[in-house]
Design a protein around this motif. Structure first.
Motif, PDB file in Angstrom:
ATOM      1  N   THR A  22       0.810  -1.221   0.000  1.00 31.54           N
ATOM      2  CA  THR A  22       0.000   0.000   0.000  1.00 31.54           C
ATOM      3  C   THR A  22       0.843   1.272   0.000  1.00 31.54           C
ATOM      4  OG1 THR A  22      -0.212  -0.252   2.383  1.00 31.54           O
ATOM      5  CG2 THR A  22      -2.036  -1.035   1.046  1.00 31.54           C
TER       6      THR A  22
ATOM      7  N   LYS B 211       0.435   4.084  -2.864  1.00 34.23           N
ATOM      8  CA  LYS B 211       0.136   5.493  -2.585  1.00 34.23           C
ATOM      9  C   LYS B 211       1.144   6.407  -3.262  1.00 34.23           C
ATOM     10  CE  LYS B 211      -1.163   7.205   1.687  1.00 34.23           C
ATOM     11  NZ  LYS B 211      -1.477   7.123   3.131  1.00 34.23           N
TER      12      LYS B 211
ATOM     13  N   ARG C 188      -7.742   7.361  -0.610  1.00 33.37           N
ATOM     14  CA  ARG C 188      -8.698   7.254   0.514  1.00 33.37           C
ATOM     15  C   ARG C 188      -9.052   5.795   0.767  1.00 33.37           C
ATOM     16  NH1 ARG C 188     -11.321  11.789  -1.375  1.00 33.37           N
ATOM     17  NH2 ARG C 188     -12.896  10.559  -2.453  1.00 33.37           N
TER      18      ARG C 188
ATOM     19  N   ASP D  62      -6.270   4.262   2.678  1.00 31.34           N
ATOM     20  CA  ASP D  62      -6.264   4.749   4.067  1.00 31.34           C
ATOM     21  C   ASP D  62      -7.414   4.131   4.866  1.00 31.34           C
ATOM     22  OD1 ASP D  62      -4.047   6.215   3.533  1.00 31.34           O
ATOM     23  OD2 ASP D  62      -5.101   8.113   3.248  1.00 31.34           O
ATOM     24  N   ASP D  63      -8.589   4.052   4.247  1.00 34.74           N
ATOM     25  CA  ASP D  63      -9.740   3.441   4.922  1.00 34.74           C
ATOM     26  C   ASP D  63      -9.473   1.963   5.191  1.00 34.74           C
ATOM     27  OD1 ASP D  63     -10.886   5.861   4.681  1.00 34.74           O
ATOM     28  OD2 ASP D  63     -12.402   5.303   3.201  1.00 34.74           O
TER      29      ASP D  63
END
Lengths: 220, 112
Positions: B67, B71, B93, B96-97
């Motif tokens: 991840t 990103k 998002r 992150d979620d």
């Protein structure tokens, strides 16, 4: 002047002559009508609808679309990623995506325009002693803010492989035809043909697709 | 053919088209597809990376669970191509979620 310099000079001369000979004055580039408002900067390519009998055509063709649109000067959303994200969101079926509201699709991705492409022919036909491969595509670019079509084009390309004159009588001709068919099956000309269809529709002097914001006239 | 006349394109795509096509036909070709994307990025050194390439690679990293790298690549796409901003923000998002949701998912075992 030594021999190397001569060779270099002749090379430059040939290059210049070649460029002059093959650089016809291009016609003026098409533009969007002022009535559409701000011209689109970005294009979302959605999964391709396929009405041909070849099941694999849709994905094969989808893979050819990003390059010519980007070369025409647009930001093109990452086609493979978009396809996967749509599948995750329950939009895996191309017919369903095409039936969805353009404005909504554009909004989800922040796209200025959406490209709808439809394959109507993607076929290899065995005709007497030759193999004829053809692709036919319908392109439809819609503005994200209104859903209205701002460019559309239909292209059709055919490529035939076969013995031009077959020595060795009918048997030789049959063998040559079978070889041609095997070649077409082993290395289908679909993708190169589809790329030619794209180039004709989007990048040629005949193209009616107005260039995007990053477009630069081709450098010779 | 007339190589001297062939117009030079806006971007160098390397083996992107062929690798994408092969990957679509056979998911086992993902490594070659990944290398093609990395090759385009390495070749162009940032300034001329074509639309979508950083994002495509980022999505592969995201799917592989990398991840942080995903990103970084989504932000690179956004910096190179502002038009991708809303979509890249949405994907970041999502990461992150997912990172925030992961610990709670462990404490709440699935009932199905």
């Amino acid at each position: 002047m030594n021999a190397t310099q001569w060779v270099r000079l002749i090379g430059i001369g040939l290059l210049a002559a070649g460029l002059a000979a093959c650089a016809p004055k291009p016609p003026p580039l098409p533009t969007y009508p002022a009535s559409i408002g701000a011209p689109p900067r970005s294009i979302l390519v959605i999964p391709v609808v396929n009405t041909s009998t070849e099941v694999e055509a849709a994905d094969a063709f989808l893979a050819t679309l990003a390059v010519p649109l980007a070369e025409r000067g647009y930001y093109v959303f990452p086609t493979t990623m978009v396809k996967r994200v749509m599948e995750d969101d329950g939009l895996g079926d191309a017919d369903m995506v095409h039936a969805a509201d353009t404005k909504r699709l554009a909004e989800i991705f922040g796209a200025d325009a959406v490209l709808y492409a439809k394959i109507t022919d993607w076929n290899s036909r065995y005709i007497v002693l030759a193999v004829s491969t053809s692709v036919a595509i319908q392109y439809d670019l819609r503005l994200g803010s209104t859903g209205h079509t701002i460019w559309q084009e239909n292209t059709h390309f055919t490529h035939t492989v076969g013995p031009q004159n077959s020595g060795g009588g009918i048997i030789g001709a049959l063998v040559a035809g079978a070889v041609a068919a095997a070649i077409e099956r082993a290395a289908p000309a679909y993708v190169p043909l589809a790329s030619m269809a794209n180039a004709q529709a989007m990048l040629s002097h005949q193209s009616k697709l107005p260039p995007g914001p990053y477009y630069k006239a081709p450098q010779q | 053919m007339l190589a001297g006349c062939a117009p030079k394109g806006l971007y160098n795509w390397g083996s992107y088209s062929q690798a994408t096509n092969k990957y679509y036909r056979d998911p086992a070709q993902q490594a070659a597809y990944r290398e093609a994307l990395q090759g385009v990025i390495a070749e162009e050194q940032g300034q001329r990376v074509p639309p979508g390439i950083y994002a495509e690679l980022g999505y592969l990293e995201m799917a592989a669970g990398n991840t942080a790298e995903a990103k970084r690549l989504f932000l690179a796409e956004k910096a190179r191509w502002p038009e991708s901003g809303p979509f890249m923000d949405r994907m970041i998002r999502k990461i992150d979620d997912g990172a925030a949701a992961a610990p709670s998912a462990k404490t709440a075992p699935a009932t199905s």
